[in-house]
Structures are given as structure tokens and as C-alpha cells.
Write a protein that holds these residues in place. Structure first.
Motif, mmCIF file in Angstrom:
data_model
loop_
_atom_site.group_PDB
_atom_site.id
_atom_site.type_symbol
_atom_site.label_atom_id
_atom_site.label_comp_id
_atom_site.label_asym_id
_atom_site.label_seq_id
_atom_site.Cartn_x
_atom_site.Cartn_y
_atom_site.Cartn_z
ATOM 1 N N SER A 76 40.665 36.656 32.534
ATOM 2 C CA SER A 76 41.138 35.444 33.208
ATOM 3 C C SER A 76 41.459 35.727 34.673
ATOM 4 N N ASP A 77 42.137 36.854 34.938
ATOM 5 C CA ASP A 77 42.469 37.235 36.317
ATOM 6 C C ASP A 77 41.199 37.441 37.142
ATOM 7 N N ASN A 78 40.265 38.191 36.580
ATOM 8 C CA ASN A 78 39.005 38.437 37.302
ATOM 9 C C ASN A 78 38.261 37.137 37.580
ATOM 10 N N THR A 79 38.282 36.226 36.611
ATOM 11 C CA THR A 79 37.605 34.940 36.793
ATOM 12 C C THR A 79 38.237 34.136 37.918
ATOM 13 N N ALA A 80 39.562 34.134 37.968
ATOM 14 C CA ALA A 80 40.259 33.368 39.008
ATOM 15 C C ALA A 80 39.897 33.878 40.393
ATOM 16 N N ILE A 81 39.841 35.215 40.533
ATOM 17 C CA ILE A 81 39.502 35.796 41.826
ATOM 18 C C ILE A 81 38.028 35.505 42.158
ATOM 19 N N TRP A 82 37.176 35.709 41.182
ATOM 20 C CA TRP A 82 35.727 35.504 41.348
ATOM 21 C C TRP A 82 35.430 34.074 41.787
ATOM 22 N N THR A 83 35.951 33.099 41.050
ATOM 23 C CA THR A 83 35.596 31.700 41.344
ATOM 24 C C THR A 83 36.155 31.254 42.684
ATOM 25 N N SER A 84 37.343 31.798 43.060
ATOM 26 C CA SER A 84 37.917 31.367 44.350
ATOM 27 C C SER A 84 37.044 31.824 45.515
ATOM 28 N N LEU A 85 36.387 32.972 45.364
ATOM 29 C CA LEU A 85 35.526 33.480 46.441
ATOM 30 C C LEU A 85 34.155 32.791 46.436
ATOM 31 N N PHE A 86 33.619 32.565 45.238
ATOM 32 C CA PHE A 86 32.268 31.995 45.166
ATOM 33 C C PHE A 86 32.239 30.495 45.460
ATOM 34 N N THR A 87 33.366 29.824 45.316
ATOM 35 C CA THR A 87 33.368 28.382 45.618
ATOM 36 C C THR A 87 33.793 28.113 47.062
ATOM 37 N N GLN A 88 34.210 29.154 47.784
ATOM 38 C CA GLN A 88 34.656 28.955 49.175
ATOM 39 C C GLN A 88 34.021 30.018 50.064
ATOM 40 N N ALA A 103 45.178 44.618 36.748
ATOM 41 C CA ALA A 103 44.095 43.634 36.577
ATOM 42 C C ALA A 103 43.856 42.865 37.879
ATOM 43 N N ILE A 104 44.896 42.681 38.666
ATOM 44 C CA ILE A 104 44.774 42.047 39.980
ATOM 45 C C ILE A 104 44.549 43.108 41.056
ATOM 46 N N LEU A 105 45.384 44.143 41.060
ATOM 47 C CA LEU A 105 45.324 45.130 42.152
ATOM 48 C C LEU A 105 43.999 45.867 42.190
ATOM 49 N N ASP A 106 43.504 46.275 41.025
ATOM 50 C CA ASP A 106 42.246 47.035 41.018
ATOM 51 C C ASP A 106 41.060 46.143 41.368
ATOM 52 N N THR A 107 41.131 44.883 40.952
ATOM 53 C CA THR A 107 40.054 43.950 41.301
ATOM 54 C C THR A 107 40.046 43.705 42.807
ATOM 55 N N CYS A 108 41.246 43.540 43.362
ATOM 56 C CA CYS A 108 41.360 43.335 44.810
ATOM 57 C C CYS A 108 40.890 44.574 45.577
ATOM 58 N N SER A 109 41.225 45.760 45.095
ATOM 59 C CA SER A 109 40.803 46.944 45.859
ATOM 60 C C SER A 109 39.291 47.129 45.723
ATOM 61 N N PHE A 110 38.726 46.747 44.579
ATOM 62 C CA PHE A 110 37.256 46.787 44.431
ATOM 63 C C PHE A 110 36.608 45.881 45.464
ATOM 64 N N LEU A 111 37.182 44.693 45.652
ATOM 65 C CA LEU A 111 36.589 43.713 46.566
ATOM 66 C C LEU A 111 36.851 44.054 48.027
ATOM 67 N N SER A 112 37.980 44.758 48.274
ATOM 68 C CA SER A 112 38.336 45.000 49.689
ATOM 69 C C SER A 112 37.294 45.885 50.353
ATOM 70 N N ARG A 114 34.226 45.395 49.926
ATOM 71 C CA ARG A 114 32.971 44.627 49.879
ATOM 72 C C ARG A 114 33.133 43.267 50.572
ATOM 73 N N GLY A 115 33.746 43.317 51.738
ATOM 74 C CA GLY A 115 33.800 42.121 52.588
ATOM 75 C C GLY A 115 34.985 41.212 52.362
ATOM 76 N N VAL A 116 35.882 41.590 51.423
ATOM 77 C CA VAL A 116 37.055 40.748 51.198
ATOM 78 C C VAL A 116 38.269 41.427 51.824
ATOM 79 N N GLU A 117 39.077 40.676 52.546
ATOM 80 C CA GLU A 117 40.314 41.233 53.108
ATOM 81 C C GLU A 117 41.491 40.829 52.226
#
Ligand SMILES: Cc1ncc(COP(=O)(O)O)c(CNc2co[nH]c2=O)c1O
Length: 399
Positions: A76-88, A103-112, A114-117
């Protein structure tokens, strides 16, 4: 194994027998595929939608179709992060806190990388965060604000409804990571500006491996899991029917036990806390004692290792957890204790006790009977304690 005193309910809970009872028919009587248009499937589809209503009712959601069943809070956490980026696509920033679950911190560091701040709110020594600091981090590039409603280690409750209002004023999508709040504090989503909310069933006496994501109507959404029309095209994959039915029943039971958790169980947690503070020197009750979940107590025992305390508690059949373990394999203090600035000598010795509606007063009394002796035995073996105890016992000091 599996017997004794279980005080690690923030890690996972036992399945309520009434939940098991509700699930059983969906293993070998009502086993159709919910998508099938014959009788076997239609009966199961009705059961899923009843569970959806039970979940929506506990969350105070305006519409049951705002509930999407997932495999767990991590999905659910990963989905929330994923959809917020792909819809905007024009927004690439995420605002969260240093206190979040991996579940939030590791997902955020994975994305950081790859173009996400990612921007992180800090915490004070009580583990509280500041909504004013939060607002300063929001800007037109912010795709998502993701804030936990309650902390899994300390039980701290954060001002999520207030922060969701701030996010809405800045046109920022708001996600509440509510694993440790659902079933423990009243939640009424329809009266908030929260866009998405994650939780897991196994924290409120449903089985492990089932969770949900609330998505408010009108929130733009792109699936994380593709390849099927299930969940109204928002989460592909054949539904885990018995577990969904179990989650629904668990939510109905959680709602009916909310008062008990916030009165009787809270009183048991407070008795455990007072007993520890009054019988064991040099302890710190970590977190915000006025804004915390009713079932959680996190105590730092200075100059002893949390792992050693857990091992000795386990010898007495008592199960708890240490912040230094559930957040990493090493013996490093947890990121939560580090974010709060708890001194190293104390952060190493933190123990999290997390109660449930199945906890009894006799169990709390037994913990209070054995714990002082455990701590004393470990301190007697600790050179650090023996070097410092004269200063400590007589000192009037802040940690
Ligand atoms: C705030 C929070 N988010 C996400 C998760 C992950 O849930 P899952 O996807 O169902 O595994 C947990 C589990 N928290 C803990 C698991 O073990 N000790 C804990 O404190 C959590 O506390």
C-alpha cells in the motif's frame, strides 16, 4: 514455543478466533473466483464487498469503493508513492519524516537516486514533528506528503489531519501511513483532507499478508500492479478472498474494541510504565507520553543492551522487541531513537512493549515481577554501569 506472555503486538498480532471463524468457509466451501459470473463467483464477490464496507466503516471513509485490498501495508505504501509520481509528471518531490517505517524510507531512498528529491522532517527529543516545518517544505514540485499517523517504536501519534489540511492548501497529495493507528485511535477519513491511507491486517488481529489502501474519490490514481481488472482496475491479481473476509471481520471487531483499548488496555500499559519507572533506576520512557497510542511503551534501560534484555525476558516466556532489532540487523540504535537524539548509552537498551486487547493484568504483573531482576543482573555484568553508577544514582540529571 508460542506460549507465554506476548507483548510485541506492534510487530504482529494473533488472529482473533472470530476472524478465523469468518474466514473458514472461504477456503473450501465458497472458493469461486470473484470475477466468475456463476454462483460460485457471485457469492464470493458479495463477501468481498461486505468486507470492503467493514473496512470503510472502521476508517470512516465516505464510500466503500475508496478501499483497495492489497497484500500488506508495504504494498500500500509503495502504491501511494508510485501513483503520486506517475499521475503528476511535473512534480518530483516527496516530503516525509525521518521517523517513518522502512516501507517508506527505503522506497524514498530508492527513488532519490532516480530523479526524485526527498525532503525529511526532523523530530524533537520527544519524537514529535512540527507542522510549521512541514509547511515550509511544501512547494509546487511536491508530488506527495507521506506522514505516519503513529510511530511503530514509540507509539507517538502525529497531527496527521492538521498536516493533511496544510497539504491540501498547497495542492499537495497527502498519504497517511497508518499501520499503527488503525484500530487503536479513532479515524474518520471523510472529515479529513487525507487522500490515501495505508494499513496492514496483521496489526489488528487479521492474518499476515493482507492490507488495504484507502484512496479518496477524486484522487488521481495509476495502479502499482497491472494485468487484471480486479479492484475496479486499481490492483490486478485474483483476490485473496479468505484473507479479505478476515480483514473485514478484524476491522469490525477493532471498532467494537476501540473503547476497551483506550481504557482498560491503556491502564495496563500505564501500570507497566509506572511499575518500571518506580522499581528500576536510570530508565527513560521515550516518545511523547501525552500523544501516543494506548498500547505502546518504549523504555530505554541505560547501560544495558536491548538484545540481552529480550533474550532474558524470553527465558521467562515474555515476548517484546527492541528498537535496535526491528529496524536493522545490526545492533545500531534504531533510526527513530537516533532521530530523537536519545543518547547512545540509552538508545542501545530500548525495549518496546506493545499490548493488545488480549493482554491481561496478570501478564503485566508477571513482567513487573521479573524485569527488575533481569536489569540488575545485566547491569552487574556491565563495566560501563559499574564505572558510572555512583554518579548516576545520585545525580539529578537530564538524559
Ligand atoms: C508504520 C509501519 N508501516 C509499515 C509496516 C509494514 O507492514 P507490513 O507490510 O504488513 O509488514 C509496519 C510494520 N511494523 C513492524 C513490523 O515489525 N515490527 C514493526 O514495528 C509499520 O509499523
Amino acid at each position: 514455543v508460542g506460549k507465554g506472555i506476548y507483548l510485541d503486538n506492534n510487530a504482529t498480532t494473533r488472529i482473533d478466533p472470530k476472524v478465523v471463524e469468518a474466514m473458514m468457509p472461504y477456503f473450501n466451501t465458497y472458493y469461486g473466483n470473484p470475477s466468475s459470473q456463476h454462483g460460485f463467483g457471485l457469492a464470493v464477490d458479495r463477501a468481498i464487498n461486505h468486507a470492503r464496507e467493514q473496512v470503510a466503516d472502521l476508517l470512516g471513509a465516505a464510500h466503500p469503493d475508496e478501499i483497495i485490498f492489497t497484500s500488506c501495508a508495504t504494498e500500500s505504501d509503495n502504491t501511494a508513492i508510485w501513483t503520486s509520481l506517475f499521475t503528476q509528471k511535473d512534480k518530483n518531490e516527496i516530503v516525509t519524516t525521518k521517523l517513518e517505517h522502512p516501507a517508506i524510507l527505503d522506497t524514498c531512498s530508492f527513488l532519490s537516486g532516480r530523479g526524485v528529491e526527498v525532503k525529511y522532517l526532523s523530530a524533537n527529543h520527544l519524537g514529535d514533528i512540527d507542522p510549521a516545518e512541514f509547511e515550509k517544505l511544501l512547494n509546487p514540485k511536491t508530488a506527495l506528503a507521506s506522514i505516519m499517523w503513529a510511530n511503530n517504536e514509540t507509539g507517538n501519534i502525529y497531527p496527521v489531519p492538521e498536516m493533511a489540511e496544510i497539504a491540501a492548501a498547497h495542492n499537495v497529495v497527502f498519504h497517511a501511513a497508518a499501520v499503527q493507528a488503525v484500530g487503536k485511535i479513532p479515524i474518520n477519513l471523510k472529515d479529513t483532507k487525507i487522500n490515501m491511507l495505508s494499513f496492514s491486517g496483521h496489526k489488528l488481529h487479521a492474518p499476515k499478508g493482507i492490507g488495504a489502501l484507502y484512496v479518496r474519490r477524486g484522487t488521481r490514481f495509476i495502479p502499482f500492479m497491472h494485468g487484471g481488472h480486479q479492484e475496479r482496475g486499481r490492483r490486478a491479481g485474483t483476490e485473496n478472498v479468505p484473507y479479505i473476509v478476515g480483514l473485514g471481520m478484524a476491522c469490525e471487531l477493532a471498532k467494537s474494541h476501540l473503547d476497551d483499548l483506550n481504557t482498560r488496555v491503556r491502564a495496563l500499559r500505564d501500570k507497566l510504565e509506572k511499575g518500571i519507572v518506580n522499581t528500576i533506576p536510570e530508565v527513560i520512557v521515550t516518545g511523547d507520553k501525552t500523544h501516543r497510542t494506548p498500547n505502546t511503551l518504549n523504555v530505554a534501560f541505560k547501560f544495558v543492551e536491548g538484545e540481552a534484555i529480550l533474550l532474558m525476558l524470553n527465558e521467562y516466556g515474555i515476548a517484546a522487541s527492541s528498537g535496535s532489532a526491528c529496524s536493522s540487523e545490526s545492533l545500531e540504535p534504531s533510526h527513530v531513537m537516533q532521530a530523537m537524539g536519545i543518547p547512545f548509552s540509552a538508545a542501545h537498551g530500548t525495549i518496546r512493549f506493545s499490548l493488545s486487547r488480549f493482554t491481561t493484568e496478570a501478564e503485566i504483573d508477571e513482567v513487573l515481577r521479573v524485569l527488575p531482576g533481569i536489569i540488575q543482573r545485566l547491569r552487574d555484568m556491565s563495566p560501563y554501569w559499574n564505572e558510572n553508577k555512583p554518579k548516576l544514582i545520585n545525580a539529578d540529571h537530564e538524559f
